[in-house]
Design an enzyme around this catalytic site. Structure first.
Site, PDB file in Angstrom:
ATOM      1  N   LYS A 179       0.850  -1.190   0.000  1.00 55.86           N
ATOM      2  CA  LYS A 179       0.000   0.000   0.000  1.00 55.86           C
ATOM      3  C   LYS A 179       0.887   1.241   0.000  1.00 55.86           C
ATOM      4  O   LYS A 179       1.997   1.202   0.506  1.00 55.86           O
ATOM      5  CB  LYS A 179      -0.911   0.000   1.234  1.00 55.86           C
ATOM      6  CG  LYS A 179      -1.791  -1.231   1.393  1.00 55.86           C
ATOM      7  CD  LYS A 179      -2.878  -1.307   0.349  1.00 55.86           C
ATOM      8  CE  LYS A 179      -3.760  -2.537   0.579  1.00 55.86           C
ATOM      9  NZ  LYS A 179      -4.854  -2.619  -0.403  1.00 55.86           N
ATOM     10  N   HIS A 297      -6.443 -12.626  -7.973  1.00 53.20           N
ATOM     11  CA  HIS A 297      -7.205 -11.633  -7.216  1.00 53.20           C
ATOM     12  C   HIS A 297      -8.613 -11.593  -7.792  1.00 53.20           C
ATOM     13  O   HIS A 297      -8.790 -11.508  -9.003  1.00 53.20           O
ATOM     14  CB  HIS A 297      -6.544 -10.256  -7.319  1.00 53.20           C
ATOM     15  CG  HIS A 297      -7.126  -9.241  -6.386  1.00 53.20           C
ATOM     16  ND1 HIS A 297      -8.415  -8.762  -6.519  1.00 53.20           N
ATOM     17  CD2 HIS A 297      -6.607  -8.621  -5.293  1.00 53.20           C
ATOM     18  CE1 HIS A 297      -8.654  -7.877  -5.557  1.00 53.20           C
ATOM     19  NE2 HIS A 297      -7.576  -7.779  -4.801  1.00 53.20           N
TER      20      HIS A 297
END
Length: 488
Positions: A179, A297
Site C-alpha cells: 500500500k 485476485h
C-alpha cells in the site's frame, strides 16, 4: 414406396406443434427426471415477474440456458432434442422469501466443450439473466461430474506442494499487500517489499490495479521487487516471495510479463479475475508448464456475487477457478472489511480445499461433489485484518490459508518491518497456544497480550487497532429450514 413431400410434412405437423409453446410443455420441466451421474447440475434462485408461474419460469431458465429459443423451430427435428434439452426437475420456494424459488436444473454432459470454462458459462449464465419473464436470477451452486472435471487441469501446485517449497507446515501463510495501491515509485515499492519480508512475512503482493502505470512501469517494479525478495531471503534464511501482477491488455503482453517474472527469479505470478475465463485458463496452463504458482485476485467479483437475488454466488466462482487451475484465490476474511458471513465463507473455503463436498445447507452447498483428485486452491484472506484478530482468523479460516495484512502491516506506527514482526509474532503465539491445547479462541486476547510483553511492535499493533472492527450485517446468508435430517 417413397413418401411425398406433402405426406412427410403432414406427419411432421402431426407430431410437432409449431408456434409459441410454454417452456414447461416443451419438455424443459420434468419432475420425474432421474438425475444421471454424468449430468451437470445447477441450482438457480429464480424470482419470477408478478403473474409468472414459478415452474414455467424455471423451465424457461432451463430452456434458454440450453437449446430453446422463443418459438418452436423445425430444426429441433434434426437433433436429439429430448436428450439435449436441460430439465428443470425440482422447484422449491426459498424459505422466508415467498417470491423466490430454488430451481434445480440438469444438463446433459454433451452440451459442453471439454476443458472450457468459457463454453460452460456461455450456456449456464450466457443469455438467461436478461430474460424478461424474470425479475431476478442468481446461480447459487453447481455440481460438476467427475467425467467433466477430468478434462480440466486444476491447480498445478496446491497446498502441499507450496508448503514443501516454503518448508512451512502446520500454520497459515503470512503476507501483505503493498500500500498505497497506486503512486509509489519502483524503488520505493521494492523497499516496502524488503521491509515486510525482513520483518517476518512469507510473501508480499501487488494489488489488483497495479499493472504498468506512468509512475511505475512493470519491468522496473519486477526488478526492484526481486531485489527486495533476494535481500530479505539472504538476511532471514527463509524462502520468500512477492506476487508479481502480470495482468495486461493482451494475452501476448501477459505472457511477456510472466516470462520476465520467471527470468528474474520469481516463484509466483498474479492475475486479476477481470481478465476473463479464457485468459485465466491460459495463464494457468503457462504457470503449470513453467513451474510457477498462480495467484488470482477476485477483482470485480462483487459486481455480480454480492447481491442475494441476482448474479452468481461466489462459491460457483470458486468451483470454476479450481477447475481452471489457479493456485490461490481471495475468498473472504469473515472479520475484515469486505463482505463475508462466517458460515458462508466457510463454504467457500471448503469448496476450494476439500477433496469431496457433501450437502451442507448452512454453508450454501446444495450438491455432493467429488473433486476427482484435482488439487486444492489455497484461499487468501485479505482486507481490513490486523494482529489483534489472529485468534479469530485461525478459528474461522484454519491453517490452509494465506493471511494478507496490508494496512495491518504497512500502517504500523513504527514502520513496515515492525508491522510484519507484529503479525508474525501474533501468528506464532496463537498457533503455539492451539498446539499446546489451550482454548485459543476464548483466550486469544490474553495470549496476544502475553506475547506482546516481549514484542514491542505487537503491543503497538494491539493498542492501535484494539477498537477496530467491521460489524455489518452480511448481505449474503444461507436460506434453509433447519430439520433434524436435512442439514449438515
Amino acid at each position: 414406396m417413397a413418401q411425398s413431400v406433402q405426406e412427410r410434412t403432414r406427419l411432421k405437423n402431426k407430431r410437432y406443434e409449431s408456434g409459441v409453446i410454454p417452456y414447461a410443455k416443451m419438455g424443459y420441466w420434468d419432475p420425474n427426471y432421474v438425475v444421471k451421474d454424468t449430468d451437470i447440475l445447477a441450482l438457480f434462485r429464480v424470482t419470477p415477474q408478478p403473474g409468472v408461474d414459478p415452474i414455467e419460469a424455471s423451465a424457461a431458465v432451463a430452456g434458454e440456458s440450453s437449446t430453446a429459443t422463443w418459438t418452436v423451430i423445425w430444426c429441433d427435428l434434426l437433433t436429439a432434442c429430448d436428450v439435449y434439452r436441460a430439465k428443470a426437475y425440482r422447484v422449491d420456494q426459498v424459505p422466508n422469501s415467498p417470491d423466490q424459488y430454488f430451481a434445480y436444473i440438469a444438463y446433459d454432459l454433451d452440451l459442453f466443450e471439454e476443458g472450457s470454462i468459457a463454453n460452460l458459462t456461455a450456456s449456464i449464465i450466457g443469455n438467461v439473466f436478461g430474460f424478461k419473464a424474470l425479475a431476478a436470477l442468481r446461480l447459487e451452486d453447481m455440481r460438476i461430474p467427475i467425467g467433466y472435471l477430468k478434462t480440466f487441469q486444476g491447480p498445478a501446485t496446491g497446498v502441499v506442494v507450496e508448503r514443501e517449497r516454503l518448508n512451512m507446515f502446520g500454520k497459515p501463510f503470512l503476507g501483505a499487500t503493498v500500500k498505497p495501491k497506486l503512486g509509489l515509485s519502483s524503488k520505493n515499492y521494492g523497499r516496502v517489499v524488503y521491509e515486510g519480508l525482513k520483518g517476518g512475512l512469507n510473501f508480499l503482493k501487488d494489488d489488483e490495479n497495479i499493472n504498468s502505470q506512468p509512475f511505475m512501469r512493470w519491468r522496473e517494479r519486477f526488478l526492484y521487487v526481486m531485489e527486495g525478495v533476494n535481500r530479505a531471503s539472504a538476511a532471514t534464511g527463509e524462502i520468500k516471495g512477492s506476487y508479481l501482477n502480470v495482468t495486461a491488455a493482451t494475452m501476448e503482453e501477459m505472457y511477456n510479463r510472466a516470462a520476465c517474472a520467471k527470468e528474474v527469479g520469481s516463484i509466483i505470478i498474479m492475475i486479476d479475475l477481470v481478465i476473463g475465463y479464457t485468459a485465466i485458463q491460459s495463464m494457468a496452463i503457462w504457470a503449470r508448464e513453467n513451474n510457477m504458482i498462480l495467484h488470482l485476485h477476485r477483482a470485480g467479483n462483487s459486481t455480480y456475487a454480492r447481491q442475494k437475488n441476482h448474479g452468481i454466488n461466489f462459491r460457483v466462482i470458486c468451483k470454476w477457478m479450481r477447475m481452471a487451475g489457479v493456485d490461490h484465490i481471495h475468498a473472504g476474511t469473515v472479520v475484515g472489511k469486505l463482505e463475508g458471513d462466517p458460515i458462508i465463507v466457510k463454504g467457500f473455503y471448503n469448496t476450494l480445499l476439500l477433496p469431496k463436498l457433501d450437502v451442507n445447507l448452512p454453508q450454501g452447498l446444495f450438491f455432493e461433489m467429488d473433486w476427482a483428485s484435482l488439487r486444492k486452491t489455497v484461499p487468501v484472506a485479505s482486507g481490513g485484518i490486523h494482529a489483534g484478530q489472529m485468534h479469530l482468523l485461525l478459528k474461522y479460516l484454519g491453517d490452509d490459508v494465506v493471511l494478507q495484512f496490508g494496512g495491518g502491516t504497512l500502517g504500523h506506527p513504527d514502520g513496515i518491518q515492525a508491522g510484519a514482526t507484529a503479525n508474525r509474532v501474533a501468528l506464532e503465539a496463537i498457533v503455539l497456544a492451539r498446539n499446546e491445547g489451550r482454548d485459543y479462541v476464548n483466550e486469544g486476547p490474553q495470549i496476544l497480550k502475553e506475547a506482546a510483553r516481549t514484542c514491542g511492535p505487537l503491543q503497538t499493533s494491539l493498542d492501535l487497532w484494539k477498537d477496530i472492527s467491521f460489524n455489518f450485517t452480511s448481505t449474503d446468508t444461507a436460506d434453509f429450514v433447519e430439520t433434524p435430517t436435512a442439514n449438515v
